[in-house]
Scaffold this active site. Structure first.
Site, mmCIF file in Angstrom:
data_model
loop_
_atom_site.group_PDB
_atom_site.id
_atom_site.type_symbol
_atom_site.label_atom_id
_atom_site.label_comp_id
_atom_site.label_asym_id
_atom_site.label_seq_id
_atom_site.Cartn_x
_atom_site.Cartn_y
_atom_site.Cartn_z
ATOM 1 N N ARG A 163 -28.739 39.754 22.215
ATOM 2 C CA ARG A 163 -29.006 41.032 22.862
ATOM 3 C C ARG A 163 -30.128 40.837 23.861
ATOM 4 O O ARG A 163 -30.926 39.898 23.730
ATOM 5 C CB ARG A 163 -29.395 42.117 21.847
ATOM 6 N N ASN A 200 -34.035 38.620 29.766
ATOM 7 C CA ASN A 200 -33.772 37.219 30.122
ATOM 8 C C ASN A 200 -34.593 36.235 29.301
ATOM 9 O O ASN A 200 -34.861 35.110 29.737
ATOM 10 C CB ASN A 200 -34.024 36.982 31.617
ATOM 11 N N ARG A 201 -35.007 36.665 28.113
ATOM 12 C CA ARG A 201 -35.786 35.823 27.187
ATOM 13 C C ARG A 201 -37.170 35.444 27.729
ATOM 14 O O ARG A 201 -37.816 34.532 27.223
ATOM 15 C CB ARG A 201 -35.007 34.543 26.817
ATOM 16 N N LEU A 202 -37.629 36.147 28.754
ATOM 17 C CA LEU A 202 -38.976 35.905 29.286
ATOM 18 C C LEU A 202 -39.947 36.862 28.584
ATOM 19 O O LEU A 202 -40.525 37.773 29.173
ATOM 20 C CB LEU A 202 -38.992 36.102 30.802
ATOM 21 N N HIS A 203 -40.100 36.615 27.282
ATOM 22 C CA HIS A 203 -40.859 37.513 26.426
ATOM 23 C C HIS A 203 -42.353 37.498 26.754
ATOM 24 O O HIS A 203 -42.889 36.502 27.270
ATOM 25 C CB HIS A 203 -40.664 37.125 24.963
#
Length: 211
Positions: free
Chosen positions: A8, A189-192
């Site tokens: 997700r 985009n998983r750039l947490h």
């Protein structure tokens, strides 16, 4: 089932150095209160990681029962596996995971027993059945069946039928004194966002970690 397709995108919120509190306890309180308002199941549940004398890691979920600038308190049996680990190596790690808010908080620190008076105050506030349960279970020990627990519970009900259940000498709290915090906010985009707090004299240093 192809687990590779389970994913997700996190888009609920962000965490910047400008918006974060300079004090990690204050930041924790903000996020914890938001978790309470979101009506999450057991928002005070936290994973507790310890390491055995044989250097084997272990992980379980415990419940946070108090926190302040001094640390984070949970309660357990002092003869349990986790207590044995802490006795040999008090360095532990806590993890709060609030997936509905796309957030995690990691806390590294040193665990130490709290005073008996503080443990007694909390123990006295527990429901009658929970107080009995502390006497029934020799936590982490191997038992032959659940029936053994039920028989022991019946015995404790008779023994403490008057309602006064004393604090067991083998039961009480630990306080984890924090030495590192990491606040994790899921982002697209998983750039947490990952902000790490470490002691810096009387203050805390905040650094951004790569996701």
């Amino acid at each position: 089932m192809d687990l590779a397709d389970m994913r997700r995108n996190y888009t609920r919120d962000g965490l910047s150095e400008e918006s974060a509190s300079a004090d990690p306890i204050t930041q924790f309180r903000t996020w914890f209160e938001q978790a309470l308002k979101a009506d999450l199941a057991e928002p005070n549940a936290m994973a507790l990681a310890t390491v055995s004398p044989e250097d084997k890691p272990s992980l379980r979920t415990v419940l946070l029962k108090a926190y302040d600038a001094k640390g984070f308190v949970f309660y357990t049996n002092y003869t349990s596996a986790k207590a044995d680990d802490i006795e040999q190596n008090p360095q532990v790690c806590l993890l709060f995971t609030w997936l509905e808010l796309e957030r995690q908080i990691k806390i590294q620190g040193t665990a130490e027993k709290i005073g008996a008076a503080e443990s007694l105050r909390y123990f006295a506030s527990r429901p009658f059945g929970s107080r009995l349960g502390a006497w029934v279970s020799h936590q982490s020990s191997v038992i032959s069946s659940r029936k053994l627990l039920e028989m022991k519970l019946s015995e404790m009900k008779r023994k403490f039928a008057g309602g006064e259940v004393p604090l067991p000498s083998f039961w009480g709290g630990y306080r984890v004194r924090p030495e590192l915090f990491e606040f994790w906010q899921g982002r697209e985009n998983r750039l947490h966002d990952r902000l790490q707090y470490t002691p810096d004299g009387e203050q805390w240093k905040i650094e951004r970690l790569a996701p």
